[in-house]
Design an enzyme around this catalytic site. Structure first.
Site, PDB file in Angstrom:
ATOM      1  N   SER A  13       0.857  -1.183   0.000  1.00  0.00           N
ATOM      2  CA  SER A  13       0.000   0.000   0.000  1.00  0.00           C
ATOM      3  C   SER A  13       0.897   1.239   0.000  1.00  0.00           C
ATOM      4  O   SER A  13       1.737   1.379  -0.885  1.00  0.00           O
ATOM      5  CB  SER A  13      -0.948  -0.029   1.207  1.00  0.00           C
ATOM      6  OG  SER A  13      -1.911   1.009   1.125  1.00  0.00           O
ATOM      7  N   HIS A  40      -2.622  -1.101  -3.508  1.00  0.00           N
ATOM      8  CA  HIS A  40      -3.832  -0.300  -3.378  1.00  0.00           C
ATOM      9  C   HIS A  40      -3.797   0.868  -4.350  1.00  0.00           C
ATOM     10  O   HIS A  40      -2.843   1.644  -4.371  1.00  0.00           O
ATOM     11  CB  HIS A  40      -3.986   0.205  -1.947  1.00  0.00           C
ATOM     12  CG  HIS A  40      -4.373  -0.878  -0.995  1.00  0.00           C
ATOM     13  ND1 HIS A  40      -4.183  -0.788   0.364  1.00  0.00           N
ATOM     14  CD2 HIS A  40      -4.952  -2.094  -1.208  1.00  0.00           C
ATOM     15  CE1 HIS A  40      -4.631  -1.897   0.944  1.00  0.00           C
ATOM     16  NE2 HIS A  40      -5.078  -2.694   0.016  1.00  0.00           N
ATOM     17  N   ASP A 132      -3.798  -4.104   6.561  1.00  0.00           N
ATOM     18  CA  ASP A 132      -4.181  -4.843   5.357  1.00  0.00           C
ATOM     19  C   ASP A 132      -3.198  -5.979   5.106  1.00  0.00           C
ATOM     20  O   ASP A 132      -1.990  -5.812   5.245  1.00  0.00           O
ATOM     21  CB  ASP A 132      -4.206  -3.902   4.154  1.00  0.00           C
ATOM     22  CG  ASP A 132      -5.213  -2.782   4.324  1.00  0.00           C
ATOM     23  OD1 ASP A 132      -6.382  -3.004   4.013  1.00  0.00           O
ATOM     24  OD2 ASP A 132      -4.810  -1.697   4.790  1.00  0.00           O
TER      25      ASP A 132
END
Length: 343
Positions: A13, A40, A132
């Site tokens: 990310s 992401h 995440d």
């Protein structure tokens, strides 16, 4: 039944482009496995990630296509606004519910790799905020696969590596530049998959079954009972969120949006801030309007009315001062405790 441990799934990310470039640079030209990557991304437009990674190492890199066969010595990246999954040797792209507000989502890829490949999968968590990838990495380990994480000190954002380290027993913890040679060794290992890990249905079908009350396909494993309303609302659809574990650390709504507790807290913090800025604007407008109305009442010879509006102006001015100070001073950033450590 034996097969090579030849699938690597990678999640990143914030700060992830730099980490992915370092990882890809270390993969050899004769890499005997396949690499699937979720970074992401915002939902609109095209991703430049395949072009960036192609310039970083010797392996071909393409944006994944639905139904494509996974090949050794190839890197596939998730396209914007689509979840990337793997069903044994086939890539699946879905437009399913977001997870932690993301599509593509890291945990979605990791769960599909765990369920379709079992011990033949290796999961890697790179730089990023919050948690995440941790849940998906836990599932990969539970199915006999390997788990690795970027050394937190090497990551631009250490939230994801730190959270994964706190909950998953790692097989390797390395700077991104040193991961390539290690992965090249792992993908040549043979593992016993005993025929239990492969499912013909993709992960999204199980997710939707778990939240709709339908029977899971093929009696698929890892489907949780959604039976405990959390009393919280889904930020995406405003539906009821159900707790997915006894610790209240994971939530999913009936239509399938998924949240970890950390991601949900951060999203709620954003919504609270937006509401406070809207309240500040409304208070300032009321203050200004009360000033005009008090002046108008004075000019028309209504001193009692003017005094009432002046009191309104003073009350709104005080509220504006308090709220503006609160917003400008801010709160402790989500995911950080008062000492500045990752929660």
């Amino acid at each position: 039944m034996e097969r090579p441990r030849d699938l690597v799934v990678v999640g990143a990310s914030a700060g992830g482009v730099e980490a992915l470039r370092d990882l890809v640079a270390g993969l050899p030209a004769d890499f005997a496995g396949s690499v699937l990557v979720v970074l992401h991304l915002p939902p609109g437009g095209a991703s430049a990630l395949p072009a960036i990674l192609r310039r970083s190492g010797p392996l071909p890199v393409t944006s994944a296509r639905h139904g494509e066969q996974v090949k050794h010595g190839h890197i596939y990246t998730a396209p914007p606004d689509h979840h990337l999954l793997v069903d044994d040797t086939t890539i699946q792209l879905t437009h399913g519910p977001t997870e932690n507000g993301h599509r593509p989502a890291i945990d979605t890829l990791f769960r599909s790799a765990a369920r379709s490949r079992g011990p033949a999968a290796t999961g890697v968590v790179l730089s990023g905020a919050l948690d995440d990838g941790t849940t998906g990495l836990e599932l990969i380990k539970a199915r006999g696969g390997l788990a690795g994480v970027q050394e937190p000190e090497d990551a631009l954002y250490r939230g994801m590596p730190d959270n994964a380290l706190a909950r998953v027993r790692m097989d390797f913890i390395l700077p991104a530049k040193e991961m390539g040679p290690t992965l090249a060794v792992y993908v040549r290992e043979m593992v016993d998959i005993d025929g239990t890990a492969t499912l013909s249905e993709i992960d999204e079908a199980e997710v939707l079954a778990s939240v709709s009350g339908l029977s899971p396909p093929n009696g698929g494993p890892e489907v949780v009972e959604v039976s405990k309303p959390s009393g919280l609302a889904c930020p995406d659809c405003q539906g009821v969120l159900f707790s997915l574990d006894g610790r209240d650390t994971r939530y999913r709504c009936r239509v399938g949006h998924a949240w970890t507790a950390q991601a949900l807290f951060e999203q709620q913090s954003r919504e609270v801030e937006q509401a406070l800025w809207a309240a500040l604007r409304a208070l300032e407008e009321q203050r200004d309007l009360a000033t005009r109305m008090s002046h108008d009442a004075d000019e028309r010879g209504f001193p009692l009315v003017a005094d009432r509006y002046r009191r309104h102006r003073e009350e709104r001015s005080h509220a504006v001062e308090v709220l503006r100070r609160f917003l400008y001073e801010g709160l402790t950033p989500p995911g950080k405790d008062t000492a500045g450590e990752t929660a």
